[in-house]
Design a protein around this motif. Structure first.
Motif, short mmCIF file in Angstrom:
data_model
loop_
_atom_site.label_atom_id
_atom_site.label_comp_id
_atom_site.label_asym_id
_atom_site.label_seq_id
_atom_site.Cartn_x
_atom_site.Cartn_y
_atom_site.Cartn_z
N MET A 50 25.79 7.41 -24.78
CA MET A 50 24.67 7.62 -23.95
C MET A 50 24.46 9.16 -23.35
O MET A 50 25.83 9.30 -22.85
CB MET A 50 24.48 6.46 -23.09
CG MET A 50 22.90 6.57 -22.26
SD MET A 50 22.75 5.17 -21.29
CE MET A 50 21.92 4.08 -22.74
N THR A 51 23.63 9.43 -23.33
CA THR A 51 23.59 10.85 -22.76
C THR A 51 23.28 11.08 -21.26
O THR A 51 23.11 10.11 -20.65
CB THR A 51 22.38 11.77 -23.43
OG1 THR A 51 21.02 11.17 -22.89
CG2 THR A 51 22.29 11.80 -24.87
N LYS A 52 23.63 12.09 -20.59
CA LYS A 52 23.30 12.20 -19.08
C LYS A 52 21.88 11.85 -18.86
O LYS A 52 21.78 11.33 -17.94
CB LYS A 52 23.83 13.59 -18.63
CG LYS A 52 25.31 13.89 -18.74
CD LYS A 52 25.30 15.41 -17.96
CE LYS A 52 26.97 15.62 -17.97
NZ LYS A 52 27.32 16.60 -17.10
N GLU A 53 21.13 12.34 -19.57
CA GLU A 53 19.53 12.14 -19.64
C GLU A 53 19.27 10.56 -19.38
O GLU A 53 18.52 10.21 -18.63
CB GLU A 53 18.63 12.99 -20.30
CG GLU A 53 17.28 12.97 -19.91
CD GLU A 53 16.82 13.70 -18.82
OE1 GLU A 53 15.95 13.11 -18.10
OE2 GLU A 53 17.55 14.52 -18.25
N GLY A 54 19.69 9.89 -20.45
CA GLY A 54 19.44 8.62 -20.60
C GLY A 54 20.07 7.95 -19.40
O GLY A 54 19.58 6.94 -18.78
N LEU A 55 21.50 8.25 -18.85
CA LEU A 55 22.06 7.54 -17.74
C LEU A 55 21.16 7.90 -16.51
O LEU A 55 20.98 6.97 -15.35
CB LEU A 55 23.37 8.04 -17.38
CG LEU A 55 24.30 7.67 -18.42
CD1 LEU A 55 25.81 8.35 -18.30
CD2 LEU A 55 24.67 6.08 -18.23
N ARG A 56 20.71 9.05 -16.48
CA ARG A 56 20.00 9.47 -15.09
C ARG A 56 18.62 8.58 -15.21
O ARG A 56 18.38 8.05 -14.09
CB ARG A 56 19.52 11.01 -15.55
CG ARG A 56 19.18 11.58 -14.06
CD ARG A 56 18.89 13.06 -14.12
NE ARG A 56 20.38 13.73 -14.20
CZ ARG A 56 20.53 14.75 -14.79
NH1 ARG A 56 19.36 15.29 -15.61
NH2 ARG A 56 21.81 15.17 -15.26
N LYS A 57 18.12 8.35 -16.27
CA LYS A 57 16.90 7.53 -16.25
C LYS A 57 16.91 6.06 -15.86
O LYS A 57 16.36 5.42 -15.18
CB LYS A 57 16.24 7.69 -17.67
CG LYS A 57 15.49 8.80 -18.07
CD LYS A 57 15.04 8.71 -19.45
CE LYS A 57 14.33 10.25 -19.71
NZ LYS A 57 13.77 10.13 -21.07
N ILE A 58 18.19 5.53 -16.42
CA ILE A 58 18.73 4.12 -16.04
C ILE A 58 18.88 4.27 -14.56
O ILE A 58 18.63 3.12 -13.80
CB ILE A 58 19.88 3.66 -16.79
CG1 ILE A 58 19.39 3.43 -18.25
CG2 ILE A 58 20.34 2.54 -16.53
CD1 ILE A 58 20.55 3.32 -19.06
#
Length: 119
Positions: free
Chosen positions: A1-9
């Motif tokens: 999972m990318t940083k952007e995906g983690l940020r959205k979560i």
């Protein structure tokens, strides 16, 4: 999972938590208003207790006294009695000299209100 995906979560999780807390706060019961009456110097007086209840326990968080007693005598005594009630959390009040009937009426009214809470 990318940083952007983690940020959205993480953002969605915080939004969801905020919504849940908002719903909880909106549905949380506020203070109850309980009224008791007693005999004052110039007739009946009433005490409105603002009470927070937790299970069978309660906490008096505020009160209002409605009376017909002589204001220059009763009003200063009522302020003293209000602070006693909030500090002691009961009707075990010290009578204020010069305002005996008002003091006894407030004590009676608080006892009546506390009985209603205890039922």
């Amino acid at each position: 999972m990318t940083k952007e995906g983690l940020r959205k979560i993480a953002v969605l999780a915080f939004i969801g938590l905020g919504l849940l807390l908002g719903i909880y706060e909106a549905n949380r019961p506020g203070p109850m208003l309980v009224v008791g009456s007693g005999a004052g110097y110039n007739g009946d007086l009433s005490v409105e207790l603002q009470v927070k209840q937790k299970g069978k326990d309660f906490k008096i968080i505020g009160l209002n006294v409605i009376h017909k007693d002589t204001p220059p005598i009763a009003d200063p005594a009522i302020e003293v009695l209000k602070s006693q009630i909030i500090r002691k959390q009961n009707a075990d009040l010290d009578i204020v000299a010069g305002a005996t009937y008002t003091s006894e009426g407030i004590k009676e009214a608080v006892e009546n209100a506390i009985e209603k809470i205890s039922k």
